[in-house]
Design a protein around this motif. Structure first.
Motif, PDB file in Angstrom:
ATOM      1  N   MET A   1       1.413 -16.352   1.760  1.00 25.13           N
ATOM      2  CA  MET A   1       0.992 -15.017   2.203  1.00 25.13           C
ATOM      3  C   MET A   1       0.654 -15.052   3.688  1.00 25.13           C
ATOM      4  N   THR A   4      -3.902 -12.075   7.412  1.00 22.55           N
ATOM      5  CA  THR A   4      -4.308 -10.679   7.551  1.00 22.55           C
ATOM      6  C   THR A   4      -5.320 -10.574   8.681  1.00 22.55           C
ATOM      7  N   TRP A  28      -5.697 -16.561   3.640  1.00 25.75           N
ATOM      8  CA  TRP A  28      -4.907 -15.456   4.183  1.00 25.75           C
ATOM      9  C   TRP A  28      -5.666 -14.681   5.257  1.00 25.75           C
ATOM     10  N   ARG A  97      -3.704  -9.151  -1.406  1.00 27.41           N
ATOM     11  CA  ARG A  97      -2.612  -8.244  -1.040  1.00 27.41           C
ATOM     12  C   ARG A  97      -3.113  -6.806  -0.941  1.00 27.41           C
ATOM     13  N   GLU A 101      -3.011  -4.289   2.336  1.00 26.03           N
ATOM     14  CA  GLU A 101      -2.396  -2.959   2.290  1.00 26.03           C
ATOM     15  C   GLU A 101      -3.404  -1.890   2.688  1.00 26.03           C
TER      16      GLU A 101
END
Length: 292
Positions: A1, A4, A28, A97, A101
């Motif tokens: 991943m 972020t 991540w 995730r 988003e």
């Protein structure tokens, strides 16, 4: 991943049993910070080994609201969005995730509530753990503050907040049952002032039918304060019966009993506090007694 653009802040105190797993579940996140309140074990050593780029700050713990506010004011997050994590909370990939988003398209919201999936005896307590029980842990810098409420904290914001669908794993018993009992003995003491205040407030029964789960939870807490002597029984019945804790098997039964025992402590400590606050003129309430 892919990483972020997010600053994750972990509050720690003697978390050597949890910290590596917690950090691995945040691989991540672009920026990870620890705010430690004086660990005497290997928490910080293990954290540096697991994530060499981690930034570490120390600050004495007063309460959760104060600690989170101090972190927002002092760690200089590298990103606009901040995620608060406790060391015994573990982000699953689905939640990671969803967070990515969300921060890419938050709309007109300034933060998001996340629910913890309570685990006990190796089992997710889907029912007796009262999932989903939300806390605002993902926030935009400058838009949210925290204040102490009971043993925990309540968010303070004028902005709207979202509710994420995924939750993280919460291993509240990772340090053993004795540690959990010691911790909740302290928590029950910190609940006293809140319970005394709620007993003097109107229950606001209309909120019991609100679509907002936070309003419903607040209403239920006020109702519990009003029915103080029955609170342990009501809380056990709610977790184990109404919320289906019996479906969680033996772990659900024991978990519900443990929280009922905490409620018994709260009831006794509230009555003790109210007795000690009796006006000076009432000598009967202050007279020492040798009876148990």
């Amino acid at each position: 991943m892919p990483e972020t653009p997010l600053t994750a802040i972990i509050l720690t105190f003697n978390e050597e049993i949890n910290i590596v797993r917690c950090l691995n579940c945040l691989d991540w996140a672009d920026d990870v910070v620890i705010v430690d309140s004086g660990s005497a074990d290997r928490t910080l050593e293990l954290a540096a080994q697991a994530r060499p780029d981690i930034r570490v700050f120390t600050h004495p713990f007063k309460d959760f609201g104060d600690q989170r506010n101090w972190a927002l004011d002092n760690v200089q997050p590298k990103h606009e969005w901040v995620l608060f994590v406790d060391a015994d909370e573990f982000c699953v990939p689905e939640l990671a995730r969803e967070i990515g988003e969300y921060i890419r398209s938050p709309g007109d919201t300034v933060g998001a509530f996340i629910a913890g999936k309570n685990h006990f005896m190796g089992k997710w307590l889907r029912h007796s753990g009262l999932y989903p029980s939300y806390q605002l842990r993902l926030l935009k810098m400058g838009a949210v503050r925290y204040r102490k409420e009971g043993h925990g904290q309540r968010e303070v914001t004028d902005g709207k907040a979202a509710f994420l669908k995924e939750g993280w794993i919460h291993e509240g018993f990772s340090k053993g049952l004795t540690n959990w009992l010691d911790k909740h003995n302290r928590y029950s003491t910190e609940e006293v002032d809140l319970m005394v205040r709620l007993r003097s407030e109107p229950p606001g029964l209309r909120q019991l039918f609100s679509k907002n789960p936070l309003r419903r939870r607040e209403c239920m807490k006020r109702m519990g304060a009003k029915l103080l002597p029955l609170m342990p029984l009501l809380r056990f019945g709610y977790r184990y019966g109404l919320r289906g804790g019996f479906l969680d098997g033996k772990p659900g039964f024991l978990f519900s009993l443990l929280y009922a025992s905490v409620s018994i402590q709260v009831v006794a400590k509230v009555y003790e506090a109210e007795r000690n606050r009796t006006p000076m003129g009432d000598d009967r309430a202050r007279r020492p007694s040798n009876r148990i």
